[in-house]
Enzyme design. Structure first.
Site, PDB file in Angstrom:
ATOM      1  N   ALA A  16      -2.724   1.539  -5.167  1.00 42.82           N
ATOM      2  CA  ALA A  16      -2.690   0.270  -5.250  1.00 42.82           C
ATOM      3  C   ALA A  16      -1.214  -0.434  -4.943  1.00 42.82           C
ATOM      4  O   ALA A  16      -1.310  -1.859  -5.196  1.00 42.82           O
ATOM      5  CB  ALA A  16      -3.476  -0.148  -5.862  1.00 42.82           C
ATOM      6  N   SER A  17      -0.125   0.138  -5.580  1.00 47.17           N
ATOM      7  CA  SER A  17       0.959  -0.576  -6.453  1.00 47.17           C
ATOM      8  C   SER A  17       2.095  -0.965  -4.860  1.00 47.17           C
ATOM      9  O   SER A  17       2.683  -0.229  -4.156  1.00 47.17           O
ATOM     10  CB  SER A  17       1.771   0.907  -6.689  1.00 47.17           C
ATOM     11  OG  SER A  17       3.039   0.298  -7.596  1.00 47.17           O
TER      12      SER A  17
END
EC number: 5.99.1.4
Length: 207
Positions: free
Chosen positions: A14-15
């Site tokens: 998700a980064s």
């Protein structure tokens, strides 16, 4: 031949900054003579332990605006496509489990790059099994058996253990690079420094 130094690359799918690091780490590591260990984990439980129900980039709007501008600048510098996925952050659980399952087959790096490219390069949802299935087919693996293996109790337990290891080692964000001696470097912009440290380079005057 002498064993190459190892650098652990801890990342969450998700980064956005993990996307930048994942897309450039391999050629840099090869040039430095460093082996990369791909360590997918989940930041969500670590954030929850700090009382955060979402990404700090959502909880603190000014930080979020800066992050997206910064990632946009860096993606342009690296000639990487960038399209913000909606929603953000994406649910990275399935992707993380699959990366662990594929790590044993030597496919973690290729899978990781493909997922990040779909997510941040094309803005696709990585929680969509259709997106994941397309990636697995492109890697030449059997979709049904691979997805099934990622749902096995052993893989689920492994991801929990990896996330707990990240927490106990003091990791608080992604990407994080850990050298064999425990020296930590946080952020895409610290990748080169992490590789240098892994090979034994030390800044002059450092205690």
């Amino acid at each position: 031949m002498p064993q190459r130094p190892v650098l652990d690359f801890w990342y969450d799918f998700a980064s956005p900054y993990s996307y930048l690091a994942a897309m450039r780490i391999e050629p840099l590591a090869e040039a430095a003579g460093v082996e990369i260990r791909w360590r997918p984990f989940l930041l969500g439980p670590i954030f929850a332990g700090q009382g955060w129900a979402s990404s700090p980039f959502n909880l603190f709007p000014s930080k979020g605006r800066y992050m997206w501008r910064d990632v946009t600048r860096e993606a342009a510098r690296l000639a990487l496509p960038l399209k913000r996925p909606d929603p953000f952050p994406q649910n990275s659980l399935t992707a993380a489990r699959l990366a662990l399952a594929l790590r044993e087959k030597g496919l973690a790096s290729a899978f990781t790059r493909a997922v990040f490219a779909a997510e941040f390069g094309e803005g696709r949802s990585i929680s969509d099994i259709t997106v994941i299935s397309d990636i697995l087919r492109e890697l030449g693996v059997d979709v049904a058996s691979t997805v099934s293996s990622a749902q096995a109790a052993a893989v689920k337990s492994r991801l929990r253990a990896e996330t707990e290891e990240a927490r106990t080692r003091g990791i608080f964000g992604a990407p994080t690079f850990l050298c064999a001696d425990g020296e930590m470097f946080w952020g895409n912009d610290r990748l080169e420094q992490a590789l240098a440290w892994a090979t034994g380079e030390r800044p002059a005057g450092l205690l």
